[in-house]
Each structure stands twice: as structure tokens, then as C-alpha cells.
Design a protein around this motif. Structure first.
Motif, PDB file in Angstrom:
ATOM      1  N   SER A 121       0.894  -1.276  -0.078  1.00  0.00           N
ATOM      2  CA  SER A 121      -0.136  -0.073  -0.009  1.00  0.00           C
ATOM      3  C   SER A 121       0.623   1.301  -0.159  1.00  0.00           C
ATOM      4  O   SER A 121       0.639   2.296  -0.812  1.00  0.00           O
ATOM      5  CB  SER A 121      -0.940   0.061   1.208  1.00  0.00           C
ATOM      6  OG  SER A 121      -1.780   0.979   1.316  1.00  0.00           O
ATOM      7  N   GLN A 122       2.097   1.259   0.920  1.00  0.00           N
ATOM      8  CA  GLN A 122       2.973   2.461   0.687  1.00  0.00           C
ATOM      9  C   GLN A 122       3.461   2.497  -0.687  1.00  0.00           C
ATOM     10  O   GLN A 122       3.537   3.618  -0.964  1.00  0.00           O
ATOM     11  CB  GLN A 122       3.982   2.030   2.009  1.00  0.00           C
ATOM     12  CG  GLN A 122       4.885   3.443   2.055  1.00  0.00           C
ATOM     13  CD  GLN A 122       5.853   3.098   2.907  1.00  0.00           C
ATOM     14  OE1 GLN A 122       6.617   2.022   3.117  1.00  0.00           O
ATOM     15  NE2 GLN A 122       6.465   4.207   3.730  1.00  0.00           N
ATOM     16  N   ALA A 123       4.111   1.560  -1.116  1.00  0.00           N
ATOM     17  CA  ALA A 123       4.438   1.520  -2.390  1.00  0.00           C
ATOM     18  C   ALA A 123       3.412   2.406  -3.476  1.00  0.00           C
ATOM     19  O   ALA A 123       3.913   3.063  -4.381  1.00  0.00           O
ATOM     20  CB  ALA A 123       5.017   0.331  -3.061  1.00  0.00           C
ATOM     21  N   LEU A 124       2.518   1.906  -3.426  1.00  0.00           N
ATOM     22  CA  LEU A 124       1.146   2.602  -4.329  1.00  0.00           C
ATOM     23  C   LEU A 124       0.788   3.922  -4.148  1.00  0.00           C
ATOM     24  O   LEU A 124       0.558   4.580  -5.072  1.00  0.00           O
ATOM     25  CB  LEU A 124      -0.332   1.646  -4.331  1.00  0.00           C
ATOM     26  CG  LEU A 124       0.041   0.185  -4.876  1.00  0.00           C
ATOM     27  CD1 LEU A 124      -1.213  -0.471  -4.504  1.00  0.00           C
ATOM     28  CD2 LEU A 124       0.212   0.171  -6.343  1.00  0.00           C
ATOM     29  N   TYR A 125       1.078   4.178  -2.756  1.00  0.00           N
ATOM     30  CA  TYR A 125       0.789   5.592  -2.385  1.00  0.00           C
ATOM     31  C   TYR A 125       2.206   6.624  -2.788  1.00  0.00           C
ATOM     32  O   TYR A 125       1.828   7.733  -2.854  1.00  0.00           O
ATOM     33  CB  TYR A 125       0.624   6.073  -0.720  1.00  0.00           C
ATOM     34  CG  TYR A 125       0.500   6.915  -0.177  1.00  0.00           C
ATOM     35  CD1 TYR A 125      -0.758   8.012  -0.545  1.00  0.00           C
ATOM     36  CD2 TYR A 125       1.481   7.459   0.502  1.00  0.00           C
ATOM     37  CE1 TYR A 125      -0.621   9.194  -0.090  1.00  0.00           C
ATOM     38  CE2 TYR A 125       1.498   8.656   1.278  1.00  0.00           C
ATOM     39  CZ  TYR A 125       0.477   9.747   0.514  1.00  0.00           C
ATOM     40  OH  TYR A 125       0.059  10.938   1.462  1.00  0.00           O
ATOM     41  N   ALA A 126       3.164   6.008  -2.784  1.00  0.00           N
ATOM     42  CA  ALA A 126       4.447   6.974  -2.873  1.00  0.00           C
ATOM     43  C   ALA A 126       4.334   7.767  -4.085  1.00  0.00           C
ATOM     44  O   ALA A 126       4.711   8.953  -4.032  1.00  0.00           O
ATOM     45  CB  ALA A 126       5.614   6.014  -3.179  1.00  0.00           C
ATOM     46  N   PRO A 127       3.863   7.402  -5.318  1.00  0.00           N
ATOM     47  CA  PRO A 127       3.751   8.669  -6.477  1.00  0.00           C
ATOM     48  C   PRO A 127       2.891   9.831  -5.928  1.00  0.00           C
ATOM     49  O   PRO A 127       3.229  11.002  -6.363  1.00  0.00           O
ATOM     50  CB  PRO A 127       3.286   7.710  -7.510  1.00  0.00           C
ATOM     51  CG  PRO A 127       3.352   6.297  -7.376  1.00  0.00           C
ATOM     52  CD  PRO A 127       3.258   6.216  -5.760  1.00  0.00           C
ATOM     53  N   THR A 128       1.940   9.547  -5.380  1.00  0.00           N
ATOM     54  CA  THR A 128       0.891  10.463  -4.861  1.00  0.00           C
ATOM     55  C   THR A 128       1.669  11.464  -3.815  1.00  0.00           C
ATOM     56  O   THR A 128       1.426  12.477  -3.900  1.00  0.00           O
ATOM     57  CB  THR A 128      -0.293   9.774  -4.395  1.00  0.00           C
ATOM     58  OG1 THR A 128      -0.888   9.082  -5.210  1.00  0.00           O
ATOM     59  CG2 THR A 128      -1.273  10.932  -3.809  1.00  0.00           C
ATOM     60  N   TYR A 129       2.279  10.943  -2.915  1.00  0.00           N
ATOM     61  CA  TYR A 129       2.990  11.591  -1.943  1.00  0.00           C
ATOM     62  C   TYR A 129       3.851  12.477  -2.780  1.00  0.00           C
ATOM     63  O   TYR A 129       4.110  13.603  -2.294  1.00  0.00           O
ATOM     64  CB  TYR A 129       3.746  10.803  -1.084  1.00  0.00           C
ATOM     65  CG  TYR A 129       4.236  11.370   0.182  1.00  0.00           C
ATOM     66  CD1 TYR A 129       3.864  12.238   1.042  1.00  0.00           C
ATOM     67  CD2 TYR A 129       6.044  11.247   0.341  1.00  0.00           C
ATOM     68  CE1 TYR A 129       4.716  12.874   1.998  1.00  0.00           C
ATOM     69  CE2 TYR A 129       6.618  11.934   1.377  1.00  0.00           C
ATOM     70  CZ  TYR A 129       5.790  12.576   2.126  1.00  0.00           C
ATOM     71  OH  TYR A 129       6.614  13.400   3.093  1.00  0.00           O
ATOM     72  N   ARG A 130       4.967  11.951  -3.613  1.00  0.00           N
ATOM     73  CA  ARG A 130       5.850  12.875  -4.322  1.00  0.00           C
ATOM     74  C   ARG A 130       5.124  14.075  -4.949  1.00  0.00           C
ATOM     75  O   ARG A 130       5.571  15.082  -5.036  1.00  0.00           O
ATOM     76  CB  ARG A 130       6.723  11.977  -5.179  1.00  0.00           C
ATOM     77  CG  ARG A 130       7.683  11.061  -4.320  1.00  0.00           C
ATOM     78  CD  ARG A 130       8.605  10.368  -5.567  1.00  0.00           C
ATOM     79  NE  ARG A 130       8.073   9.497  -6.318  1.00  0.00           N
ATOM     80  CZ  ARG A 130       7.931   8.236  -6.363  1.00  0.00           C
ATOM     81  NH1 ARG A 130       8.231   7.671  -5.272  1.00  0.00           N
ATOM     82  NH2 ARG A 130       7.322   7.460  -7.262  1.00  0.00           N
ATOM     83  N   LEU A 131       4.033  13.631  -5.808  1.00  0.00           N
ATOM     84  CA  LEU A 131       3.272  14.663  -6.536  1.00  0.00           C
ATOM     85  C   LEU A 131       2.917  15.802  -5.500  1.00  0.00           C
ATOM     86  O   LEU A 131       3.039  16.833  -6.019  1.00  0.00           O
ATOM     87  CB  LEU A 131       2.304  14.105  -7.118  1.00  0.00           C
ATOM     88  CG  LEU A 131       1.237  14.980  -8.136  1.00  0.00           C
ATOM     89  CD1 LEU A 131       2.294  15.660  -9.312  1.00  0.00           C
ATOM     90  CD2 LEU A 131       0.065  14.178  -8.616  1.00  0.00           C
TER      91      LEU A 131
END
Length: 257
Positions: A180-190
Motif C-alpha cells: 500500500s505504501q508503494a502504491l501511495y508513494a507517487p501521490t506523496y511525491r506529487l
């Protein structure tokens, strides 16, 4: 006295070899030695003096329990978190970030409202005072709402304070959280990129409005506050979600299979 030293060595034999415990051991030895000499001067026999010293200085279990020290190789028992508890904590962190971010945004909007209304009516003699008063009222209302949001945000996390004492995660649940964290990482970076860009660009509104007309500079300041507050909202909201993953996955705890 040799008997007391051996007794003390045996007391500390099962405890971690730390500087703190070594210092404690030396303090105990010094105190026991003083008591032993006192008993000898009082006319007590060797066995009587040793017995009194050992009985008066208690036992190691009481001492380690008071200092929250655990025998070497023995770990404190920590709770096993269920899937419901983990996702409840993640949801609470997300909600807390939302309310905190909105509170910061409202505080900035309150100041921007005061500046805008004061500037808007400053050239109107009849409305200047009313504009400032209206701006002050609006600002205090928004700040009051924001304070309520901050309090609500803090209360949502109170029931999870026990996590600071440590916890265990089932292996399957930890693996699911990592995905789940790996999937969320792009959103967090954006969110971080957009937030940083807004912070960098927000002062340009002050320069642009000043360039058009010095009288408009105050509106540029208001725009700067709102845009900067938007960036802070992104940092707080998305940062709280990331912090939940970090807390659950990176805090020292036992992975239970």
C-alpha cells in the motif's frame, strides 16, 4: 564482605551489561559495604552483618521492576495489532492531517480576508472602519473554527498513544502495508512537488500586483497567504498519511509470523 560481593554479582548476572547498570551496581556495593562496616562496629557477627545487609537492600526483582529494566534476552511483551486497529490508526492519521491542514488554511484565509477588506475600503471614508471591522470579525471567526479543528485533530489520535510503547504486526499485514505504501508513494511525491512549486511561486503575486499598481500590493499579499496555505495543506495532509506508514512499518517492533 566477599559474600556480599558474590551475592551482588549473582544479582546482576542476568541483566544487560550496560553502563547504567554497572553504575547502579557500584552504588549498591558502596551502600552495602557501609552498612556491613556499621554492623561490624555495632558488634554483630560476620553472618549477622551479612544477613542484615542483604535483607535491607531488598531484591533485584523489585529494583529492576522499579527502573523498568528487563533481564538480558527477555523482551517486553507488546500488543499484537489487528488489521482493524492498523487501518483505524491509518484512517485517524489521515483525518487528523485533513483537519490540521484545513485549520492552517483557514488561519491564513482569515488574515488574507482582513487585508483584503481593509484595502478594499480604505479609500472610502464612510466604509474604511466598517471594512476593517468586518475583516477582523471574519478573521477571528475563521481562526476560532481553525482552533476547533486543531483540537478535534489531536483528539482523534489520543486513543493510539499506546503505540509509542511498541507493538507487533502480523507478517501478512506488514506485507500488505508495504504494498500500500508503494502504491501511495507517487501521490506523496506529487503532493510534495506541487506544494514546493506553490511555495516558490506564491511571492510572485506580490511582485506582479505591485508592478501593475502599488495599491494592489495588499491583494498580492492576500493571494500569497492563500497559495502558501494551500501548499502547507498539501504538506500536512499527505505528510500525515506518509507518517502513518512510516510509524507502522519503520518503528522498532517485533514482526510476528
Amino acid at each position: 564482605m566477599e559474600t556480599i560481593i558474590v551475592y551482588l554479582d549473582n544479582m546482576f548476572a542476568g541483566l544487560p551489561k550496560t553502563q547504567e547498570l554497572e553504575h547502579l551496581k557500584q552504588e549498591l556495593l558502596s551502600g552495602m559495604e557501609e552498612k556491613y562496616l556499621e554492623m561490624k562496629l555495632a558488634g554483630k557477627s560476620e553472618n549477622e552483618a551479612i544477613g542484615i545487609v542483604i535483607s535491607e537492600f531488598g531484591n533485584i526483582e523489585e529494583l529492576t521492576a522499579e527502573l523498568d529494566i528487563h533481564p538480558a534476552g527477555q523482551e517486553k511483551t507488546v500488543p499484537m495489532l489487528s488489521e482493524e486497529e492498523v487501518y483505524a490508526y491509518a484512517a485517524a492519521k489521515r483525518s487528523s492531517g485533513l483537519w490540521t491542514g484545513l485549520g492552517v488554511f483557514l488561519c491564513a484565509c482569515g488574515v488574507a480576508l482582513l487585508i483584503t477588506l481593509s484595502t478594499l475600503f480604505e479609500n472610502n471614508a464612510d466604509m474604511a472602519d466598517k471594512g476593517s471591522m468586518l475583516g477582523l470579525v471574519g478573521m477571528f471567526v475563521l481562526v476560532a473554527v481553525a482552533v476547533g479543528m486543531f483540537i478535534h485533530s489531536g483528539m482523534k489520535l489520543e486513543r493510539f498513544e499506546s503505540l509509542e510503547q511498541g507493538f507487533q504486526l502480523p507478517y501478512a499485514l506488514k506485507t500488505a502495508l508495504q504494498r500500500s505504501q508503494a502504491l501511495y508513494a507517487p501521490t506523496y511525491r506529487l503532493a510534495l512537488i506541487v506544494g514546493v512549486c506553490l511555495c516558490v511561486l506564491s511571492p510572485t503575486f506580490i511582485f506582479a500586483t505591485s508592478y501593475v499598481n502599488d495599491d494592489f500590493a495588499a491583494y498580492g499579499v492576500s493571494a500569497f497567504l492563500v497559495i502558501a496555505a494551500t501548499a502547507v495543506f498539501l504538506f500536512v495532509y499527505y505528510g500525515n498519511i506518509q507518517e502513518a506508514y512510516t510509524k507502522l512499518l519503520n518503528e522498532p517492533h517485533i514482526d510476528a509470523k
